[in-house]
Design a protein around this motif. Structure first.
Motif, mmCIF file in Angstrom:
data_model
loop_
_atom_site.group_PDB
_atom_site.id
_atom_site.type_symbol
_atom_site.label_atom_id
_atom_site.label_comp_id
_atom_site.label_asym_id
_atom_site.label_seq_id
_atom_site.Cartn_x
_atom_site.Cartn_y
_atom_site.Cartn_z
ATOM 1 N N ARG A 175 -31.762 -10.624 48.195
ATOM 2 C CA ARG A 175 -32.937 -10.349 49.039
ATOM 3 C C ARG A 175 -32.670 -10.699 50.500
ATOM 4 O O ARG A 175 -33.011 -9.934 51.407
ATOM 5 N N VAL A 176 -32.078 -11.858 50.729
ATOM 6 C CA VAL A 176 -31.847 -12.316 52.102
ATOM 7 C C VAL A 176 -30.879 -11.388 52.824
ATOM 8 O O VAL A 176 -31.130 -10.958 53.959
ATOM 9 N N SER A 177 -29.750 -11.078 52.201
ATOM 10 C CA SER A 177 -28.751 -10.245 52.871
ATOM 11 C C SER A 177 -29.215 -8.802 53.015
ATOM 12 O O SER A 177 -28.885 -8.134 54.007
ATOM 13 N N ALA A 178 -30.003 -8.308 52.065
ATOM 14 C CA ALA A 178 -30.489 -6.930 52.147
ATOM 15 C C ALA A 178 -31.389 -6.715 53.353
ATOM 16 O O ALA A 178 -31.544 -5.581 53.823
ATOM 17 N N ARG A 179 -31.963 -7.775 53.876
ATOM 18 C CA ARG A 179 -32.825 -7.663 55.059
ATOM 19 C C ARG A 179 -32.020 -7.492 56.346
ATOM 20 O O ARG A 179 -32.618 -7.327 57.406
ATOM 21 N N MET A 180 -30.685 -7.530 56.245
ATOM 22 C CA MET A 180 -29.841 -7.404 57.432
ATOM 23 C C MET A 180 -28.839 -6.265 57.259
ATOM 24 O O MET A 180 -27.623 -6.484 57.162
ATOM 25 N N PRO A 181 -29.301 -5.021 57.208
ATOM 26 C CA PRO A 181 -28.381 -3.903 56.999
ATOM 27 C C PRO A 181 -27.378 -3.715 58.122
ATOM 28 O O PRO A 181 -26.311 -3.134 57.911
ATOM 29 N N GLY A 182 -27.681 -4.212 59.329
ATOM 30 C CA GLY A 182 -26.758 -4.081 60.448
ATOM 31 C C GLY A 182 -25.542 -4.980 60.356
ATOM 32 O O GLY A 182 -24.607 -4.851 61.155
ATOM 33 N N VAL A 183 -25.529 -5.887 59.383
ATOM 34 C CA VAL A 183 -24.384 -6.771 59.177
ATOM 35 C C VAL A 183 -23.991 -6.742 57.695
ATOM 36 O O VAL A 183 -23.805 -7.760 57.068
ATOM 37 N N HIS A 184 -23.922 -5.537 57.152
ATOM 38 C CA HIS A 184 -23.473 -5.191 55.795
ATOM 39 C C HIS A 184 -24.587 -5.170 54.760
ATOM 40 O O HIS A 184 -24.429 -4.527 53.714
ATOM 41 N N GLY A 185 -25.697 -5.853 54.986
ATOM 42 C CA GLY A 185 -26.808 -5.782 54.042
ATOM 43 C C GLY A 185 -26.500 -6.437 52.710
ATOM 44 O O GLY A 185 -25.720 -7.390 52.620
ATOM 45 N N GLY A 186 -27.131 -5.921 51.653
ATOM 46 C CA GLY A 186 -26.991 -6.520 50.333
ATOM 47 C C GLY A 186 -25.629 -6.300 49.714
ATOM 48 O O GLY A 186 -24.807 -5.517 50.211
ATOM 49 N N PRO A 187 -25.351 -7.004 48.617
ATOM 50 C CA PRO A 187 -24.037 -6.902 47.970
ATOM 51 C C PRO A 187 -23.745 -5.490 47.471
ATOM 52 O O PRO A 187 -24.657 -4.707 47.179
ATOM 53 N N VAL A 188 -22.444 -5.201 47.347
ATOM 54 C CA VAL A 188 -22.013 -3.933 46.753
ATOM 55 C C VAL A 188 -21.668 -4.115 45.280
ATOM 56 O O VAL A 188 -21.562 -3.125 44.545
ATOM 57 N N HIS A 189 -21.501 -5.375 44.844
ATOM 58 C CA HIS A 189 -21.172 -5.623 43.439
ATOM 59 C C HIS A 189 -21.461 -7.081 43.113
ATOM 60 O O HIS A 189 -21.271 -7.968 43.951
ATOM 61 N N ILE A 190 -21.894 -7.317 41.888
ATOM 62 C CA ILE A 190 -22.159 -8.665 41.387
ATOM 63 C C ILE A 190 -21.490 -8.791 40.028
ATOM 64 O O ILE A 190 -21.681 -7.938 39.152
ATOM 65 N N GLY A 191 -20.695 -9.833 39.850
ATOM 66 C CA GLY A 191 -20.084 -10.063 38.551
ATOM 67 C C GLY A 191 -18.606 -9.749 38.503
ATOM 68 O O GLY A 191 -17.866 -10.086 39.432
ATOM 69 N N SER A 192 -18.168 -9.114 37.436
ATOM 70 C CA SER A 192 -16.758 -8.927 37.118
ATOM 71 C C SER A 192 -15.945 -8.373 38.282
ATOM 72 O O SER A 192 -16.183 -7.246 38.741
ATOM 73 N N PRO A 193 -14.951 -9.115 38.787
ATOM 74 C CA PRO A 193 -14.096 -8.587 39.853
ATOM 75 C C PRO A 193 -13.254 -7.409 39.387
ATOM 76 O O PRO A 193 -12.857 -6.564 40.201
ATOM 77 N N ALA A 194 -12.979 -7.318 38.081
ATOM 78 C CA ALA A 194 -12.155 -6.226 37.565
ATOM 79 C C ALA A 194 -12.785 -4.867 37.839
ATOM 80 O O ALA A 194 -12.075 -3.865 37.991
ATOM 81 N N ALA A 195 -14.104 -4.812 37.918
ATOM 82 C CA ALA A 195 -14.786 -3.544 38.195
ATOM 83 C C ALA A 195 -14.445 -3.011 39.584
ATOM 84 O O ALA A 195 -14.599 -1.817 39.848
ATOM 85 N N LEU A 196 -13.989 -3.900 40.472
ATOM 86 C CA LEU A 196 -13.572 -3.500 41.813
ATOM 87 C C LEU A 196 -12.045 -3.402 41.925
ATOM 88 O O LEU A 196 -11.513 -3.186 43.018
ATOM 89 N N GLY A 197 -11.367 -3.569 40.789
ATOM 90 C CA GLY A 197 -9.908 -3.528 40.817
ATOM 91 C C GLY A 197 -9.276 -4.813 41.297
ATOM 92 O O GLY A 197 -8.092 -4.829 41.660
ATOM 93 N N ILE A 198 -10.031 -5.904 41.308
ATOM 94 C CA ILE A 198 -9.525 -7.214 41.749
ATOM 95 C C ILE A 198 -9.001 -7.959 40.530
ATOM 96 O O ILE A 198 -9.778 -8.291 39.624
ATOM 97 N N ALA A 199 -7.701 -8.228 40.506
ATOM 98 C CA ALA A 199 -7.089 -8.826 39.322
ATOM 99 C C ALA A 199 -7.251 -10.338 39.265
ATOM 100 O O ALA A 199 -7.349 -10.916 38.178
ATOM 101 N N ASP A 200 -7.284 -10.988 40.437
ATOM 102 C CA ASP A 200 -7.272 -12.457 40.450
ATOM 103 C C ASP A 200 -8.020 -12.954 41.683
ATOM 104 O O ASP A 200 -7.551 -12.779 42.809
ATOM 105 N N LEU A 201 -9.163 -13.595 41.479
ATOM 106 C CA LEU A 201 -9.936 -14.108 42.607
ATOM 107 C C LEU A 201 -9.201 -15.202 43.366
ATOM 108 O O LEU A 201 -9.513 -15.464 44.536
ATOM 109 N N ASP A 202 -8.233 -15.841 42.721
ATOM 110 C CA ASP A 202 -7.481 -16.903 43.386
ATOM 111 C C ASP A 202 -6.397 -16.369 44.316
ATOM 112 O O ASP A 202 -5.679 -17.157 44.948
ATOM 113 N N ARG A 203 -6.271 -15.037 44.399
ATOM 114 C CA ARG A 203 -5.257 -14.442 45.277
ATOM 115 C C ARG A 203 -5.901 -13.387 46.171
ATOM 116 O O ARG A 203 -5.686 -12.184 46.002
#
Length: 260
Positions: A175-203
């Protein structure tokens, strides 16, 4: 010294004098922006890329050729007032200096693009912890398997920033970030990094790995490093950008970007 309490002018003076640190948590309540500067013959491609991809590239200002200042911070110098820069030749990173005075060209057109650091004060105000700030680290950023709409000679993947958020506070972060569309706005994804092709959050591809706490969920926002990924893919002969996480701090208030 509390960097969050500094004025933008004081912070820019420190960077001009040689301080080189990521700007997350600096100058609370003031807008931070990404920088990409290209020769004039590439400017229309960058402008069209931003128009076609407003989520990762929310454009806040464009300068004239050779201009060293921006209306976002009158009197500031775009060549010296960021803590760290990147210089690119044919899509290859060739230098990461503290200023770009000797690299600057009279035909450079600068694009100032919104940054998610801008809504971090609002996240704090809503009780959402900022793990990277608390751990003294740069935010973690990743190239994804999603691609931007190409524009002229520019193309490339969407880059995201990630913040671990306690599950019970994910709704507030959205809710907070969605109120600021001029600075990217709300999230594009929540949860599994694999859905974005991200194999390892530690890298992360940019920034630092950030330690999550029990019960945290990874939340991903579009990131203004996306144009840098496009530079690497599209290989223009020359460009200057900020170093990821080392932003230009403007005189514009964060609240100026809030919508109802």
């Amino acid at each position: 010294m509390k960097e969050s309490l500094l004025t933008p002018r004081a912070a820019r003076t420190m960077f001009r004098d040689g301080t080189a640190r990521p700007t997350t948590g600096w100058c609370s309540a003031y807008t931070q922006v990404n920088l990409i500067a290209v020769p004039a013959d590439w400017a229309e491609d960058v402008a069209l890329f931003c128009r076609r991809n407003p989520k990762p590239c929310p454009l806040l200002d464009v300068t004239g050729p050779g201009a060293r200042s921006t209306a976002l911070a009158p009197g500031a110098d775009l060549r010296t007032d960021l803590p760290r820069y990147r210089v690119w030749e044919n899509g290859v990173l060739v230098d990461e200096p503290g200023d770009v005075v000797t690299h600057w060209r009279d035909d450079m057109v600068s694009f100032l693009i919104g940054c998610s650091f801008t809504f971090e004060s609002a996240l704090r105000g809503a009780g959402v912890p900022l793990r990277h700030v608390d751990q003294g680290r740069n935010v973690a950023m990743y190239r994804t398997n999603r691609y931007c709409r190409p524009a002229g000679r520019l193309w490339g993947p969407v880059v995201v920033s990630m913040r671990p958020v306690p599950a019970r506070l994910v709704g507030a972060a959205v809710r907070v970030s969605a109120r600021m569309p001029g600075v990217h706005g709300g999230p594009v994804h929540i949860g599994s990094p694999a859905a974005l092709g991200i194999a390892d959050l530690d890298r992360p591809d940019y920034g630092d790995p950030v330690r999550a706490e029990p019960g945290d969920i990874p939340v991903f926002w579009a990131c203004g490093v996306t144009p840098q990924a496009a530079l690497m893919a599209s290989r223009p002969p020359f460009a200057i950008t900020h170093a990821p996480g080392y932003m230009f701090i403007t005189d514009i208030r964060d609240t100026d970007h809030q919508v109802a």
